[in-house]
Design a protein around this motif. Structure first.
Motif, PDB file in Angstrom:
ATOM      1  N   LYS A   1       0.813  -1.218   0.000  1.00  0.00           N
ATOM      2  CA  LYS A   1       0.000   0.000   0.000  1.00  0.00           C
ATOM      3  C   LYS A   1       0.848   1.270   0.000  1.00  0.00           C
ATOM      4  N   VAL A   2       2.168   1.125   0.107  1.00  0.00           N
ATOM      5  CA  VAL A   2       3.003   2.320   0.259  1.00  0.00           C
ATOM      6  C   VAL A   2       2.993   3.178  -1.006  1.00  0.00           C
TER       7      VAL A   2
ATOM      8  N   LEU B   1     -11.364  10.157   5.791  1.00  0.00           N
ATOM      9  CA  LEU B   1     -11.385   9.429   4.525  1.00  0.00           C
ATOM     10  C   LEU B   1     -10.246   8.408   4.536  1.00  0.00           C
ATOM     11  N   ASP B   2     -10.592   7.154   4.326  1.00  0.00           N
ATOM     12  CA  ASP B   2      -9.620   6.063   4.472  1.00  0.00           C
ATOM     13  C   ASP B   2      -9.204   5.567   3.090  1.00  0.00           C
TER      14      ASP B   2
ATOM     15  N   PRO C   1      -6.505   0.396  -2.413  1.00  0.00           N
ATOM     16  CA  PRO C   1      -5.654  -0.741  -2.797  1.00  0.00           C
ATOM     17  C   PRO C   1      -6.017  -2.025  -2.056  1.00  0.00           C
ATOM     18  N   ALA C   2      -6.536  -1.911  -0.841  1.00  0.00           N
ATOM     19  CA  ALA C   2      -6.908  -3.119  -0.092  1.00  0.00           C
ATOM     20  C   ALA C   2      -8.047  -3.850  -0.791  1.00  0.00           C
TER      21      ALA C   2
ATOM     22  N   ALA D   1      -5.313   9.561  -7.450  1.00  0.00           N
ATOM     23  CA  ALA D   1      -3.906   9.140  -7.393  1.00  0.00           C
ATOM     24  C   ALA D   1      -3.751   7.782  -6.715  1.00  0.00           C
ATOM     25  N   VAL D   2      -4.582   7.502  -5.742  1.00  0.00           N
ATOM     26  CA  VAL D   2      -4.432   6.223  -5.027  1.00  0.00           C
ATOM     27  C   VAL D   2      -4.919   5.065  -5.891  1.00  0.00           C
ATOM     28  N   GLY D   3      -5.673   5.399  -6.945  1.00  0.00           N
ATOM     29  CA  GLY D   3      -6.078   4.362  -7.882  1.00  0.00           C
ATOM     30  C   GLY D   3      -7.563   4.050  -7.929  1.00  0.00           C
ATOM     31  N   ALA D   4      -8.390   4.894  -7.299  1.00  0.00           N
ATOM     32  CA  ALA D   4      -9.833   4.650  -7.326  1.00  0.00           C
ATOM     33  C   ALA D   4     -10.359   4.683  -8.763  1.00  0.00           C
TER      34      ALA D   4
END
Lengths: 338, 338, 338, 338
Positions: B280-281, C251-252, C257-258, C290-293
């Motif tokens: 997750k990094v 907001l988590d 990614p999980a 950016a996190v990939g959503a």
């Protein structure tokens, strides 16, 4: 690792085992109990060669400790730890411990007036902060050294032992020289240097649970203190941080039976910080006694609206008297005396 | 209180105001900015008599500060704080700061190998713990002094400035003598003695958010450092404690815009501790840059499975290279350079 | 249990396996993928006698599913689920999905004005509540049926597919007849009757994470929907409850990614509810991309101060345009199109 | 708004005021109390024209209600609500209410055996789930209708009133026809359709606090029920979600005095779900009584290891007997009878 000795092992047999442990480059921690003496071993990274220890006189067996903490564990010491305080009061046994007093020592007269009031109502320990950890650098930080002198006066007049907080190693030197119990606050629960220094003190230490500490983290923090040789540790539940907004913190009373299952250390509850609201202190103090805590810590102030610190959670003396009456009635039902 | 000076006020005018403040028994904190110099005043409990200050040359006005924190506030200093590090890198400006290295310095060769790798990939600061705060007293506590010497070697070879953690006042003396940035860890965010000592240091300080600290508590903790005269403070979000169990902590990226609204201090994000899971990094490092953080701090280890500390969250060098490639592509979109 | 079929297995071979599963009193769930068809089996309490299934034509093997959820798992379906919406937009693939519109449909003109604005800015789905779950029984509860008619008009005029929330089985009938995506809100994440009813719907369902739901609970809730035969499910992170008070929720983003590791279902992020503060929506929307959503859901209102619901988190149209510009620039860096 | 009537106002005077309120398009809610009758008014968005109401016979004054909830508030009804159950037991008064029984009704014999055991030990209400909300769609979901029939048999044999959960409007119809108290579970605390349906029921309703619900949200959820005309509502604390991992949930006993200050509704505590661990149920049940709760709800099973649901938190009958003995001893100290 844990060396279990025969009930009748002599003190020289115990000492010989300790020497053998030291000879291995490890640290022995003898924990005498009612039915046996156990010797905890710390300092080992892997397994200890146990055969040579088991061969010594007086040893029953050498067993691994399955928890990440050792010295605080009931595996190592099955009997409850009982801490004796000057003046005859104690923490961890049948007698309910009630620590009461102002959040901060604000002055000689204030401290003495409150001291007389809580003594009269039945408190067994006097609390009062000389060094105050404050969120804001601009808030009242306590009277420091002068506060400690005042605490000594309160003890002299009331006969109550004193508990007060130490914030750093230098402060701990001062606190140790005056207090009967050294308090480590929630914000410092994982201040490991301070824990080590407290472990070298020759006074009992009360360690408050951090605001978001798990049970294991609390026990590990206590282990730092015991690991330095100070086995006189009291744990304290004082509420944790949650989303709930009807109280300042969420008092987690289930910690009490959880600690008592895993550890021999006494545990007390602070319903003042745990709720942050005067009107909830008495009900939660009752609940703390009912759940089985060894004591409660309560803030008392005779002019709460002008308190320099945490006024909204302080009880005026007459409410504290009411609290004492109620917990006194409750205590026998859970096998305690108050 | 805050004294706002004319844009063209001379340094001797500023000094005269500072003297007047000192003469009142208070502490002046001049904060030069691009468009004006403001002088924060601390030490007052109530209102300062402002008329006499407003009469001085170069003063525009004396205004109250409405937040409980002062020196960290944008009211006192509107411009972003930019922290220059040796070797030309900086934190708080257009250049994205990437701090990378092992959780703990484990040995000379390990530290150097990782140092070369992160330098080659584009890191701007080297991180590595010499003093490690560990939940368990039996866990590896860092190489201490020897670790600091190794860090100095890594700097000498790679040219990267060094950030490393100090756990107590004595350790801070040592860290200050070697490091380019002094780190205060999450567990010590409210270790107020340590914060005060860090405020007396002449090196920048990175302050990590406590595991259950509110925004206001974080800013207040920073205020302790600035209040002692050290204005070179970087904040760090590293995840908070929640019920969620798919990551070690819950990384709270909304803290970044919240800090940037209220404070002039730079803020970086640690996705390694923030998630505790290698996989997750990189996504969270991207998110941290996208949300507007001034930098990221990432743990890198070339043999994560044998790391003495936090292996599961360490990136091997090739994954760190991948992270760098991704944040480099992202940075320009949020107005940063990497 | 999971039956893995040959890549070239024919549809009649798949059907024969399904019949065999039904004959055992269990339910088959064929999940066609790019490289293979897998058939999930539900209804079994213990182990399924797999030998008879493995003997059928086209079957490679029968394997146990190790997670407590099955149909939502990547074990059962390795490829990402791609949900096609009317008008050519989609969720779960390369194209970034942007759902935008008012919290509540307040009237025909308001809904249309905002619809034109978000369409012009580049939204791909229109959101707007006709049935509103409100903490207070005295708050505006939505226009109901009339709101649905207005949503149909917005679709007719803008061409955007519609997502709107259903609160109960009766409401779901109505919503299903109009909406292109049925939303199940955070408060209903474990309203299992509603989930089952949604599983019988022939429209895609977006399931929002409950305020204190773990990842596993979220996936299990989705499993209720898939278990009834509706495989078109989108998950949504919208912030969780913590002690933090600088935003309405925390907001988590690590959930994204999980989820993507464990499940084939698309996941979008709602930074409006996730922060509750207008000034944080754009930074967190950037972070979400950016996190990939697979997309974001954003509240837009052209007169936020008079909005009947959640005004403080609504973006005016010009800020939404700004958000679109920023996420459009970001998307390609994480392999998406916007 | 609240209409306060004279102590001696006649029922026809009360009725005339209600008519006048209805004539304004609003809903009257007469709440008779020991010393006065108050009539709550709901349905108004702004201020009600109070002059015309104040002119009616028997009216003392019309006052605004300052809380967001109205009917649940002590402002509207100062006296505690006392709920009478068939067979002479009650909730909300001096008598301590003890609800006990299995998590789920698993069969006729099991339910009856446990029923006899808890009756013998002194329980005042029998609990048992016929419809079970389960995180997993593959877990045992309860016996449904058959479970309700078994519950009726348990009542017939033991004389204990029955509480059981309803999950949806259709289930509530069935539950209402059999149960003496309708339970709304934590997951449905904000299932507003279900709350409204419960408000139309003619049986008392027990509403459990959601896993991350604030006090205000809980009271608002109850307000949905009272707003439909059902004033027989019991609240239940059953633990909240936190980071703490030594118990399944964190039981928040401070909710009890907080509710009792603001609302006239009774509140009970569920230490079984609140801790999730058998060994903590008795201590926390004691604490619940000591804090002042009107009752406790406890899971009892005579073969916990084979329970189809929540076995680890169920007490075997002999432990329940022990619990009863302990709370019976405690109750008088807090002014209750058990």
């Amino acid at each position: 690792m844990l060396v279990v000795m025969h009930a009748k092992a002599t003190s020289s047999e115990v000492e010989r085992v300790c020497e053998a442990i030291r000879a291995m480059g490890l640290a022995p921690h003898p924990m005498p109990g009612a039915s046996r003496t156990a010797i905890g071993i710390t300092g080992n990274r892997g397994t200890v060669e146990s055969a040579s220890l088991e061969a010594l006189e007086g040893v029953i067996q050498v067993i691994p400790v399955t928890r990440p903490y050792k010295l605080v564990s009931r595996e190592v010491k099955a009997d409850d730890t009982l801490i004796q305080l000057p003046g005859g009061s104690s923490i961890g046994g049948e007698a309910l411990c009630v620590m009461a007093g102002p959040c901060a020592v604000e002055g000689r007269q204030q401290a003495l007036r409150i001291g007389r009031a809580v003594k009269a109502a039945g408190a067994t320990v006097y609390r009062g902060g000389a060094f105050k950890p404050r969120t804001s650098p601009y808030a009242f930080q306590g009277l420091g050294r002068e506060g400690l002198e005042i605490l000594a006066e309160v003890r002299a007049e009331t006969g109550l032992p004193i508990i007060t907080e130490a914030l750093d190693p230098a402060g701990l030197d001062l606190v140790e020289s005056v207090a009967d119990v050294i308090q480590i606050g929630a914000r410092n629960m994982q201040n490991f240097s301070l824990l080590r220094r407290a472990g070298q003190a020759r006074k009992p230490v009360m360690l408050k649970r951090g605001m978001s500490a798990t049970l294991e983290e609390l026990l590990m923090a206590a282990e730092y203190i015991l690991g330095e040789g100070n086995y006189q540790v009291i744990l304290c539940e004082r509420g944790v941080r949650t989303f709930a907004d009807h109280a300042r913190n969420t008092l987690d009373l289930s910690l009490v039976p959880a600690v008592q299952r895993l550890s021999h250390l006494p545990i007390v509850v602070d319903p003042s910080h745990g709720t942050g609201r005067r009107n909830k202190v008495i009900p939660l103090a009752r609940a703390a006694v009912a759940v089985g805590a060894h004591g409660v810590m309560v803030e008392v102030h005779d002019d709460p609206d002008r308190a320099l610190c945490d006024g909204p959670q302080a009880l005026p003396p007459e409410m504290f008297q009411d609290l004492m009456d109620q917990v006194r009635a409750l205590a026998p039902i859970v096998g305690r005396r108050a």
